[in-house]
Structures are given as C-alpha cells and as structure tokens.
Design an enzyme around this catalytic site. Structure first.
Site, PDB file in Angstrom:
ATOM      1  N   CYS A 113       0.819  -1.224   0.000  1.00 12.49           N
ATOM      2  CA  CYS A 113       0.000   0.000   0.000  1.00 12.49           C
ATOM      3  C   CYS A 113       0.849   1.269   0.000  1.00 12.49           C
ATOM      4  O   CYS A 113       0.369   2.337  -0.375  1.00 12.49           O
ATOM      5  CB  CYS A 113      -0.927   0.004   1.204  1.00 12.49           C
ATOM      6  SG  CYS A 113      -1.961  -1.455   1.256  1.00 12.49           S
ATOM      7  N   HIS A 262      -3.959   6.953   1.601  1.00 10.95           N
ATOM      8  CA  HIS A 262      -4.162   5.637   0.986  1.00 10.95           C
ATOM      9  C   HIS A 262      -5.538   5.139   1.420  1.00 10.95           C
ATOM     10  O   HIS A 262      -5.895   5.220   2.598  1.00 10.95           O
ATOM     11  CB  HIS A 262      -3.061   4.685   1.437  1.00 10.95           C
ATOM     12  CG  HIS A 262      -3.464   3.240   1.318  1.00 10.95           C
ATOM     13  ND1 HIS A 262      -3.890   2.710   0.133  1.00 10.95           N
ATOM     14  CD2 HIS A 262      -3.553   2.249   2.244  1.00 10.95           C
ATOM     15  CE1 HIS A 262      -4.218   1.429   0.324  1.00 10.95           C
ATOM     16  NE2 HIS A 262      -4.022   1.130   1.603  1.00 10.95           N
ATOM     17  N   ASN A 292     -10.292  -1.141  -1.447  1.00  7.14           N
ATOM     18  CA  ASN A 292      -8.874  -0.846  -1.225  1.00  7.14           C
ATOM     19  C   ASN A 292      -8.085  -1.382  -2.429  1.00  7.14           C
ATOM     20  O   ASN A 292      -8.010  -2.587  -2.630  1.00  7.14           O
ATOM     21  CB  ASN A 292      -8.445  -1.537   0.077  1.00  7.14           C
ATOM     22  CG  ASN A 292      -6.979  -1.312   0.411  1.00  7.14           C
ATOM     23  OD1 ASN A 292      -6.181  -0.929  -0.437  1.00  7.14           O
ATOM     24  ND2 ASN A 292      -6.622  -1.587   1.665  1.00  7.14           N
TER      25      ASN A 292
HETATM   26  N1  ACO Z   1     -18.628 -10.412   6.713  1.00 13.69           N
HETATM   27  C1  ACO Z   1     -19.252 -10.713   7.864  1.00 13.69           C
HETATM   28  N2  ACO Z   1     -18.579 -11.083   8.977  1.00 13.69           N
HETATM   29  C2  ACO Z   1     -17.237 -11.100   8.911  1.00 13.69           C
HETATM   30  C3  ACO Z   1     -16.538 -10.788   7.730  1.00 13.69           C
HETATM   31  C4  ACO Z   1     -17.301 -10.426   6.606  1.00 13.69           C
HETATM   32  N3  ACO Z   1     -16.726 -10.103   5.431  1.00 13.69           N
HETATM   33  N4  ACO Z   1     -15.216 -10.905   7.966  1.00 13.69           N
HETATM   34  C5  ACO Z   1     -15.080 -11.259   9.247  1.00 13.69           C
HETATM   35  N5  ACO Z   1     -16.305 -11.394   9.822  1.00 13.69           N
HETATM   36  C6  ACO Z   1     -16.635 -11.756  11.169  1.00 13.69           C
HETATM   37  C7  ACO Z   1     -15.520 -12.415  11.904  1.00 13.69           C
HETATM   38  O1  ACO Z   1     -15.458 -13.789  11.575  1.00 13.69           O
HETATM   39  C8  ACO Z   1     -15.885 -12.170  13.347  1.00 13.69           C
HETATM   40  O2  ACO Z   1     -16.859 -13.125  13.724  1.00 13.69           O
HETATM   41  P1  ACO Z   1     -16.830 -13.768  15.216  1.00 13.69           P
HETATM   42  O3  ACO Z   1     -17.026 -12.615  16.131  1.00 13.69           O
HETATM   43  O4  ACO Z   1     -17.971 -14.715  15.159  1.00 13.69           O
HETATM   44  O5  ACO Z   1     -15.487 -14.406  15.330  1.00 13.69           O
HETATM   45  C9  ACO Z   1     -16.589 -10.828  13.302  1.00 13.69           C
HETATM   46  O6  ACO Z   1     -16.930 -10.597  11.923  1.00 13.69           O
HETATM   47  C10 ACO Z   1     -15.735  -9.682  13.782  1.00 13.69           C
HETATM   48  O7  ACO Z   1     -14.466  -9.835  13.239  1.00 13.69           O
HETATM   49  P2  ACO Z   1     -13.318  -8.878  13.661  1.00 13.69           P
HETATM   50  O8  ACO Z   1     -12.079  -9.234  12.924  1.00 13.69           O
HETATM   51  O9  ACO Z   1     -13.275  -8.770  15.137  1.00 13.69           O
HETATM   52  O10 ACO Z   1     -13.907  -7.536  13.075  1.00 13.69           O
HETATM   53  P3  ACO Z   1     -13.411  -6.101  13.321  1.00 13.69           P
HETATM   54  O11 ACO Z   1     -14.496  -5.354  13.976  1.00 13.69           O
HETATM   55  O12 ACO Z   1     -12.048  -6.047  13.880  1.00 13.69           O
HETATM   56  O13 ACO Z   1     -13.309  -5.574  11.816  1.00 13.69           O
HETATM   57  C11 ACO Z   1     -11.739  -5.161  10.069  1.00 13.69           C
HETATM   58  C12 ACO Z   1     -12.450  -6.205  10.879  1.00 13.69           C
HETATM   59  C13 ACO Z   1     -12.760  -4.356   9.246  1.00 13.69           C
HETATM   60  C14 ACO Z   1     -10.775  -5.822   9.117  1.00 13.69           C
HETATM   61  C15 ACO Z   1     -11.048  -4.235  11.060  1.00 13.69           C
HETATM   62  O14 ACO Z   1     -10.206  -4.933  11.899  1.00 13.69           O
HETATM   63  C16 ACO Z   1     -10.297  -3.181  10.359  1.00 13.69           C
HETATM   64  O15 ACO Z   1     -10.862  -2.207   9.932  1.00 13.69           O
HETATM   65  N6  ACO Z   1      -8.960  -3.352  10.244  1.00 13.69           N
HETATM   66  C17 ACO Z   1      -8.144  -2.517   9.477  1.00 13.69           C
HETATM   67  C18 ACO Z   1      -7.557  -3.340   8.420  1.00 13.69           C
HETATM   68  C19 ACO Z   1      -7.899  -2.908   7.073  1.00 13.69           C
HETATM   69  O16 ACO Z   1      -8.815  -2.180   6.790  1.00 13.69           O
HETATM   70  N7  ACO Z   1      -7.077  -3.341   6.181  1.00 13.69           N
HETATM   71  C20 ACO Z   1      -7.216  -2.937   4.850  1.00 13.69           C
HETATM   72  C21 ACO Z   1      -6.093  -3.478   4.105  1.00 13.69           C
HETATM   73  S1  ACO Z   1      -4.573  -3.082   4.783  1.00 13.69           S
HETATM   74  C22 ACO Z   1      -4.091  -1.630   4.267  1.00 13.69           C
HETATM   75  O17 ACO Z   1      -4.448  -1.160   3.197  1.00 13.69           O
HETATM   76  C23 ACO Z   1      -3.191  -0.855   5.116  1.00 13.69           C
END
Ligand code: ACO
Length: 335
Positions: A113, A262, A292
C-alpha cells in the site's frame, strides 16, 4: 536541484462493478457488515484475461494524453504493485511492451500500500539529480483473482478491489509568479517486525517447493491479516507521516489544502482525519466506490481529485500511506 512536478494523472478501473450484495451471494457477509467496518459500497473486478499491466497501460495512456505527450517521450517507468501479473519478470516490462516502448528502464516496486509513495521517492530523486526527465509512475493492482471469494476468505475478500492510477513526473519549470510547484518532501519507512501481520505466505522461495498443494489447501495463498493490528498502527503512522513531511517543508497543518490518504478503509481515513483535526473538505476519500486498491489507491484518488476540480495550482497536497510490511510514507506537494 530542481523539484519534481506532477505533469498529469490518469486512471483505469475495470468495467465490472461488484457490489456488497454481489459478495453476499458468494460468501457469508452483508452490505451492512462491510459498510459499517470499511465504508466500502462496491469495487471493480477485472474480466478474464485483463491483467494489472493492462489497467496500468490504460491509466498511463490517459496520463500521457492529459500531459500532451507521446509514450516515446517517457524515459523511465516505475510500477508499484503487490499483485504482479507473474512471479517474474515484473509488471513493468509488460506495461512497457503494451505502451509500445523499448529500451527505457522499468522498475517494479514491491512495497504494497505504500508502493506508490516509495516509487515517488525514487522518481523524485532521479528527477532531482537529472537522471531522467519524464518518469511514468503507475500503481496497478488486480486483487480479485487472488482473493478467496468464499467464507474462508471473507475477512479480506470484501476489502480489496482492482484498478490502476498513473502520474507523469518531470522537473518543475519555474515561471514568473510560480508558487514553487512540485514535490516538497517525500519520506518512506518500514518496520519488518510486523511482516506477518498482513501477508500472503505462499508462493515464496523461503519454502521448498515454493508452492505446494498443501499450501493451497491450507489457505496460505490467500491474504492473511490481523485487522485490528493493522488499524492500530495505520492510524498512528499515517498522521505521523503527514507531520513529518510538513516539518521538512517548514509548513503547518493550517497550510494544507488537501490530504489524500491511501484508501485502506474509510474508518482508518476518518481516524487519520480526526487525528489531524481537518474538516471533511480537506480529506479526499473514494474507497466507497473502489474498495482498497493498495498501491493504486493514491494515484486513483489523486486523479479523481484533479478531475473534480478540487486541486488548484499552488495548493498544498499531502499524501500518506500505510500497509503491509509494515511500511508507511508521506509526501507534501505544492500542486
Ligand atoms: N462479513 C461478515 N462477517 C465477517 C466478515 C465479513 N466479510 N469478515 C469477518 N467477519 C466476522 C468475523 O469472523 C468475526 O466473527 P466472530 O465474532 O464470530 O469471530 C466478526 O466478523 C468480527 O471480526 P473482527 O475481525 O473482530 O472484526 P473487526 O471489527 O475487527 O473488523 C476489520 C475487521 C474491518 C478488518 C477491522 O479490523 C479493520 O478495519 N482493520 C483494518 C484493516 C484494514 O482495513 N485493512 C485494509 C487493508 S490493509 C491496508 O491497506 C493498510
């Protein structure tokens, strides 16, 4: 030494729009979950046979046209991608061939990224020392073919999209009343302690063979991400990079007309905006429409910002990125 100026921008995204509801038909997810966590409403996926170098070449053609240049006037190509057309050679040579060029160097940048800003840092140095005068810098990604579009891959499959953005860079030409246009500062960083927090483990030559059926069956070929760790670091590093390049340029946040982060996740951009204390009209986001697109996200956003007339000559623009590695970077540009 001359500053580096952005001469033009271009972009290309595939025609196929994939909505959150389309994804919900492939995996256990929902429009509500995706929008709430990431702000993404839709993204683009390539058609069969459409490669990152095709998207990059189209974006490059648009940038060439906007600059009033022929491809033959380019003297260097830099391509940032984490999703190369092939294991080797790099995407740059395929893109060069598609532009009908020969002989000029093609550098592939592998900094995920942050790749576009790593590429900008190299291009800026080359232009400043007079090594090259017309550099095509492209960010091009095809994620869709590598994502696991099923329940196992849903945590990352919903976030990423395909696309390419391009800019043409050259030495700034100062004229009367010129506001001192060009790149004022670029800073790039990395911290390899976090390499496995967002990565694709296989294929890779660290294992023998570099990819096996077990790797594929075990899911090692799909992106693995510790989402919360990524979030935590991104919201610190991206504002830090903005402060750093502004300090280099002897400028302050009040001087900034536009920050283009980004497009990792709308929640990350909003946290960055809050940390910088900037109003909505000074931070540009378009992740809602493209997801993204990693190394392509900044040049795509920059292009749309320009096309929408949101940048004027003399504006101060800050770019900031964070990604796998972890890597992060910033740039301050007098537009
Ligand atoms: N749809 C529905 N449910 C989902 C999905 C989906 N696509 N993906 C995961 N889940 C579920 C998980 O299995 C979990 O279920 P559980 O509670 O039964 O175990 C639940 O949703 C919550 O999962 P978490 O990982 O705790 O969700 P969180 O609230 O942390 O959100 C996310 C995840 C959006 C990835 C968050 O951590 C985030 O915003 N991270 C930043 C990372 C990011 O955006 N990266 C982008 C690429 S990297 C970059 O460009 C720098």
């Amino acid at each position: 030494m001359r500053r580096t100026q952005f001469l033009s921008t271009g972009m290309r995204v595939p025609d196929r729009v994939v909505t959150n509801d389309d994804l919900a038909a492939l995996m256990d997810t929902s429009d509500e979950w995706i929008q709430q966590r990431s702000g993404i409403r839709e993204r683009r996926w390539v058609a069969p046979g459409e490669a990152g170098s095709d998207l990059g070449a189209e974006a490059a053609r648009m940038a060439l046209e906007r600059a009033g240049m022929e491809a033959e006037e380019l003297d260097c190509i830099i391509v940032a991608t984490l999703s190369p057309d092939h294991f080797f050679p790099g995407t740059g040579v395929f893109l060069q061939r598609k532009l009908g060029l020969r002989g000029i160097p093609c550098l592939d940048v592998r900094n995920q990224c942050s790749g576009f800003l790593y590429g900008l840092s190299v291009a800026d140095a080359w232009i400043r020392i007079g090594q090259y005068r017309r550099i095509l810098l492209v960010g091009a990604e095809v994620h869709s073919t590598g994502l696991h579009r099923n329940d196992e891959g849903r945590d990352t499959a919903v976030l990423f999209g395909d696309g390419a953005g391009a800019v043409i860079l050259g030495p700034a030409v100062d004229g009367d009343g010129d506001p001192g246009r060009g790149v004022l500062s670029v800073r790039i960083h990395a911290d390899g302690r976090h390499a496995e927090k967002l990565w694709v483990e296989a294929p890779g030559s660290a294992t023998d063979p570099f990819v096996s059926h077990a790797d594929i069956d075990g899911g090692l070929t799909r992106p693995a991400m510790e989402g919360r760790e990524v979030f935590k670091h991104a919201v610190v590093r991206m504002p830090q990079a903005v402060h750093e390049v502004l300090a280099d340029a002897g400028l302050a946040l009040d001087d900034v007309d536009m920050v283009i982060p980004h497009q990792a996740n709308l929640r990350i951009s909003q946290a960055v905006q809050k940390s910088l204390g900037l109003p909505d009209d000074r931070v540009y986001n378009n992740i809602q429409r493209y997801g993204n697109t990693t190394a392509a996200s900044i040049p795509i956003a920059l292009h749309e910002c320009v096309e929408e007339g949101r940048l004027s000559v003399g504006d101060l623009v800050c770019l900031t990125a964070f990604g796998s590695g972890f890597t992060w970077a910033g740039a301050a540009i007098r537009w």
